[in-house]
Design an enzyme around this catalytic site. Sequence first.
Site, PDB file in Angstrom:
ATOM      1  N   GLY A   1       0.746  -1.290  -0.194  1.00  9.68           N
ATOM      2  CA  GLY A   1      -0.029  -0.041  -0.001  1.00  9.68           C
ATOM      3  C   GLY A   1       0.601   1.241   0.084  1.00  9.68           C
ATOM      4  N   ASP A   2       2.019   1.024  -0.100  1.00  9.85           N
ATOM      5  CA  ASP A   2       3.003   2.110  -0.110  1.00  9.85           C
ATOM      6  C   ASP A   2       4.379   1.814  -0.791  1.00  9.85           C
ATOM      7  OD1 ASP A   2       4.530   4.717   0.543  1.00  9.85           O
ATOM      8  OD2 ASP A   2       3.118   4.880   2.431  1.00  9.85           O
TER       9      ASP A   2
END
Length: 490
Positions: A245-246
Amino acid sequence: MEMWTIQRRNQVLDTILLLGIVLVLININGVESRKYSASLTDFGGVGDGVTSNTKAFQAAIFNLSQYASDGGSLLFVPPGKWLTGSFSLTSHFTLHIHKDATLLASQDESEWAVIDPLPSYGRGRDADGGRYISLIFGTNLTDVVITGDNGTIDGQGVTWWNKFHKGELKYTRPYLIEIMYSNEVQISNLTLMNSPSWNVHPVYSSNVVVQGLTILAPVTSPNTDGINPDSCTNTRIEDCYIVSGDDCVAVKSGWDEYGIKFGMPTKQLVIRRLTCISPFSAVIALGSEMSGGIEDVRAEDITGINSESAVRIKTAVGRGNYVKDIYVRRMTMKTMKMVFWMAGNYGSHPDNDYDPNAIPVIQNINFRDVVAENVTMAARLEGIPGHPFSGICISNTTIGLTQKPKKIQWNCTEIAGVSSNVTPQPCNLLTDQGPDNACNFPEDSFTSAIVYGSTRLTRTPTNNEEQCHIGNSAERSLSQYISTWEIDFS
């Protein structure tokens, strides 16, 4: 009598498995064999997914720590689901997680101690003040190995993600693995899932190997960075598959005035054979917390799929120090918002006490042998007004565009550099040097061998080696993180 027989049989099976693991470590893991070994079940561990094993882990490691100066020790986690809170490692120690074992991070906050913020950050990343200790933690260690034959560590992060989104966190979320102030660290052959925040965080450490990890998180989960080397020297990251997610890999070295004061750069970093999926972040990021400096980073054989950018440099006024001597080659990208991204206005600060005269220097940034397809924008390169990013070199690069590309493919301000054999044609600030002028990539190997005790941990990949190995447990889990979606970056 029957119950005693079953228990005795289970103990025998654990002993056989433990002996097998020790023999495997001796034969293939490239680290010194440990003189002493034990199973988590020897200390009351129960792998039913319900019973807390925090005290069992703590007791086992405390007991085994007595052998640190006498041949070292190994703790074996047998098949099962092992619910646990945080526990700390010891020196000359191996934690080995069986392929059918899963560590489940406890969702009981009382099992997560609150520790001081990192001195190079000055505060937590999610909130002022302290931070929850990581699930697997260690500080001031020598010769520590966290490994398995693709055993799993599941952070069960959804509760933490929800608290983050609702603004209910009093302290910064825990990471899955954090090793601080340590030397000779190996983290290998594991599947990491659903971390509350960052997955792997070696910090203030040297001689670190991160190898053969599968890291999985929902692509919308907040700040679930894959691997974040932070103020580390001589680190190697290789053969990893990350859905995040990053940023899949984020290279760091402290935040504004706190990082400048602490003054410990990340340097001598190798990243190779990395595969990344990160629709809203970078395959490899440098910064934004880079106030101790980042230098001599070499990345090669990188694959990015459905990601926001290939390599991104993030910095701002107040960061100070430098990002320099960065070398990247042989990148293959598919479905990207952009390939190259440099931002001198990232703008996130720990407080208002940063020095507005602390201007970061970005120089000698090299990219070569890049192929990308289905890309919305080739590059966004934005330096700091009056302080251009310099020495940028891009060569032998072909970028195929999506059906709805941006009208301006190269957005360049406050930069200076050169290009050679690049399609589409770069901006005028990257002066065309004509064909056959390749950007530099050093061939010397500062991390060709990392020493653990008296044993050298070395690795020579074959030409036809798979870029990343995904074990059975990862294959079973992968579908919940990436389906057949394609991100529209237009």
